[in-house]
Design a protein around this motif. Sequence first.
Motif, mmCIF file in Angstrom:
data_model
loop_
_atom_site.group_PDB
_atom_site.id
_atom_site.type_symbol
_atom_site.label_atom_id
_atom_site.label_comp_id
_atom_site.label_asym_id
_atom_site.label_seq_id
_atom_site.Cartn_x
_atom_site.Cartn_y
_atom_site.Cartn_z
ATOM 1 N N VAL A 45 -3.116 4.576 -16.495
ATOM 2 C CA VAL A 45 -4.321 4.359 -17.304
ATOM 3 C C VAL A 45 -5.428 3.821 -16.390
ATOM 4 N N TYR A 46 -6.623 4.423 -16.508
ATOM 5 C CA TYR A 46 -7.790 3.994 -15.743
ATOM 6 C C TYR A 46 -8.864 3.556 -16.737
ATOM 7 N N VAL A 47 -9.286 2.317 -16.660
ATOM 8 C CA VAL A 47 -10.279 1.773 -17.587
ATOM 9 C C VAL A 47 -11.593 1.599 -16.842
ATOM 10 N N ALA A 48 -12.637 2.260 -17.320
ATOM 11 C CA ALA A 48 -13.971 2.152 -16.712
ATOM 12 C C ALA A 48 -14.990 1.990 -17.820
ATOM 13 N N THR A 49 -14.914 0.878 -18.505
ATOM 14 C CA THR A 49 -15.702 0.676 -19.726
ATOM 15 C C THR A 49 -16.957 -0.156 -19.518
ATOM 16 N N GLY A 50 -17.008 -0.965 -18.489
ATOM 17 C CA GLY A 50 -18.149 -1.850 -18.298
ATOM 18 C C GLY A 50 -17.917 -3.206 -18.953
ATOM 19 N N GLU A 51 -18.803 -4.149 -18.641
ATOM 20 C CA GLU A 51 -18.638 -5.542 -19.071
ATOM 21 C C GLU A 51 -18.772 -5.711 -20.586
ATOM 22 N N LYS A 52 -19.530 -4.841 -21.236
ATOM 23 C CA LYS A 52 -19.718 -5.002 -22.681
ATOM 24 C C LYS A 52 -18.425 -4.772 -23.459
ATOM 25 N N ASP A 53 -17.495 -4.062 -22.865
ATOM 26 C CA ASP A 53 -16.213 -3.800 -23.520
ATOM 27 C C ASP A 53 -15.061 -4.492 -22.780
ATOM 28 N N LEU A 54 -15.349 -5.662 -22.197
ATOM 29 C CA LEU A 54 -14.351 -6.371 -21.404
ATOM 30 C C LEU A 54 -13.144 -6.786 -22.245
ATOM 31 N N ASN A 55 -13.376 -7.176 -23.476
ATOM 32 C CA ASN A 55 -12.243 -7.581 -24.327
ATOM 33 C C ASN A 55 -11.293 -6.396 -24.556
ATOM 34 N N LEU A 56 -11.862 -5.214 -24.761
ATOM 35 C CA LEU A 56 -11.020 -4.023 -24.921
ATOM 36 C C LEU A 56 -10.228 -3.773 -23.632
ATOM 37 N N LEU A 114 0.852 -1.191 0.000
ATOM 38 C CA LEU A 114 0.000 0.000 0.000
ATOM 39 C C LEU A 114 0.883 1.235 0.000
ATOM 40 N N ILE A 115 0.670 2.118 -0.970
ATOM 41 C CA ILE A 115 1.489 3.323 -1.081
ATOM 42 C C ILE A 115 0.598 4.538 -1.251
ATOM 43 N N ASN A 116 1.138 5.710 -0.930
ATOM 44 C CA ASN A 116 0.471 6.980 -1.191
ATOM 45 C C ASN A 116 1.206 7.612 -2.373
ATOM 46 N N HIS A 117 0.624 7.511 -3.546
ATOM 47 C CA HIS A 117 1.291 7.910 -4.782
ATOM 48 C C HIS A 117 0.823 9.300 -5.218
ATOM 49 N N SER A 118 1.740 10.236 -5.359
ATOM 50 C CA SER A 118 1.399 11.582 -5.808
ATOM 51 C C SER A 118 1.154 11.583 -7.310
ATOM 52 N N VAL A 119 0.009 12.129 -7.730
ATOM 53 C CA VAL A 119 -0.324 12.196 -9.157
ATOM 54 C C VAL A 119 -0.211 13.618 -9.690
ATOM 55 N N GLU A 120 0.294 14.513 -8.863
ATOM 56 C CA GLU A 120 0.389 15.911 -9.284
ATOM 57 C C GLU A 120 1.296 16.041 -10.510
ATOM 58 N N ASN A 121 0.813 16.795 -11.516
ATOM 59 C CA ASN A 121 1.542 17.071 -12.768
ATOM 60 C C ASN A 121 1.799 15.826 -13.611
ATOM 61 N N THR A 122 1.049 14.759 -13.355
ATOM 62 C CA THR A 122 1.171 13.566 -14.209
ATOM 63 C C THR A 122 0.018 13.537 -15.208
ATOM 64 N N VAL A 123 0.203 12.762 -16.262
ATOM 65 C CA VAL A 123 -0.846 12.595 -17.273
ATOM 66 C C VAL A 123 -1.496 11.226 -17.077
ATOM 67 N N ALA A 124 -2.784 11.227 -16.786
ATOM 68 C CA ALA A 124 -3.535 9.992 -16.586
ATOM 69 C C ALA A 124 -4.566 9.852 -17.693
ATOM 70 N N LEU A 125 -4.604 8.706 -18.304
ATOM 71 C CA LEU A 125 -5.548 8.432 -19.384
ATOM 72 C C LEU A 125 -6.729 7.653 -18.818
ATOM 73 N N VAL A 126 -7.922 8.234 -18.937
ATOM 74 C CA VAL A 126 -9.145 7.587 -18.441
ATOM 75 C C VAL A 126 -9.965 7.153 -19.649
ATOM 76 N N VAL A 127 -10.257 5.860 -19.734
ATOM 77 C CA VAL A 127 -10.968 5.303 -20.896
ATOM 78 C C VAL A 127 -12.347 4.830 -20.462
ATOM 79 N N GLY A 128 -13.398 5.345 -21.128
ATOM 80 C CA GLY A 128 -14.742 4.873 -20.832
ATOM 81 C C GLY A 128 -15.786 5.944 -21.016
ATOM 82 N N ASP A 129 -17.059 5.489 -21.118
ATOM 83 C CA ASP A 129 -18.194 6.385 -21.295
ATOM 84 C C ASP A 129 -19.122 6.340 -20.075
ATOM 85 N N THR A 130 -18.681 5.739 -19.002
ATOM 86 C CA THR A 130 -19.527 5.504 -17.837
ATOM 87 C C THR A 130 -19.423 6.664 -16.840
#
Length: 495
Positions: free
Chosen positions: A65-76, A4-20
């Motif tokens: 990368v954060y993936v929040a696509t749902g079960e219909k896009d599980l293969n992706l 378990l770590i406390n990871h600083s995300v300040e000034n980082t680029v995070a890619l969020v994938v999904g329509d949910t």
Amino acid sequence: MGILINHSVENTVALVVGDTPLAQSRYERLKSLGASPLLVSVADFEIKSILELGRQEVDNIVDSVYVATGEKDLNLARDIAAYCKKHRVPVNVADHPELCSFTLLSTYSEGDFQLGITTGGKGCRLANRIKRHVTKSLPPNVGEICKRVGELRYQIQAEDKVDISVGQHDDDADQAADFNKLVLESQAESIEEKKKQRIRWLSQIVEYYPFSKLATLDPSELSREYGRTQSVTDTEEESVRRGRISLVGSGPGSEDLLTKAALKEINTADIILADKLVPSQVLELIPRRTPVHIAKKFPGNAERAQEELLELGLEALEQGKHVVRLKQGDPYIFGRGAEEFIFFRDHGFTPTVIAGITSALAAPLYACISATHRNVADQLLVCTGTGRGGTLPDLPEWVASRTTVFLMSLHRIEQVVEALIKEKHWNENVPCAVVERASCPDQRIIRTRLKHVAEAIKANGSRPPGLLVTGFACDVITPYPQTDSEQKWLVSEGI
């Protein structure tokens, strides 16, 4: 299982994938923490963008990368997870911990304080419920406590330029074996020497003080303590003596082991003068209206701190107040109870003494040790490992049928063990137990043999207050490592 770590995300680029809605929530949360998130729909997502949309200084690779696509896009989601792991990009896939290189915790934040709960992705909102349960027991000003302790730490380190062991101020640090190391009064006479001890005192008050008092710590108060060298002076003016004082034993730790008489005295006190080692769960029973002063017995200042308590007690008594001197264990078992009784009696106030359960008897019981046992132990001896002025006392001779409990000995355990084996001819293979915080929820027991006990304490660190129980009665109920075993000690946590 992960770290378990406390990871600083300040000034980082995070890619969020999904329509949910979760994807939108992830995006907003990352943005609030100072990241530069990119929200991409499933229809617009191209897997190569993972290596193209990041910061220039890291060759345009996204930081996470954060993936929040749902079960219909599980293969992706599976394809994204595999691609990220191939290129060593941290990836989180909602509802699928088996695809993640990191998972998100159920969190609680207040100021600099953060609490995270995880069930390894198996909780079905259980982590959130556990978080709610845990946060109910947190002090209401936990953020202010973190801020205040941090300010004091940085101020002390800046002023005193104290060298500390690497990592001792990290959040994952355990107590070092020298946390409660013996400091003789003669070693702390100069102001300069006393200053060097402030960081240790801060560590000890963080360990011992109730949370309600940690947010009010004042560095100037610490400085005053190091500058004070006067001994107690006699009161020149005679006052009307109307007050009364009680010397009250608070037991070994658990509030459940307080006597009714002790609780009655606590509830009727006008002021309470408490030992440093009286546990927080007992201090929390004190009515909020009652002033509480906790002994400032940091290393090398025991005598001055004791004098201060006597001064405060006498001053309150002369004002007609009911003073409770709250002591750990029993007042008369290595607790200076008789000294305090004589002091106050000589000043016209004869104390009432309320017995407490001494840890010398309670700790063996909580460690599953029957101090006496037919055909094994027909004697019980309680002694100390620290004499007046910090000297090593005359330790007892070896008696095979005796159980011996050593109080105030763990901070100098190497000296004690050496004297027992070499000078008093003790059996080095006799079983023994280090019992720390007996009867408290964070009780710990280290079961070993006399010849290994110093090494065991050094390896496992210190969790004061603690004591040492020795004798063949130790392994009647609970087995110990054999004398020829490679396992030198066994550690058990909790009650």
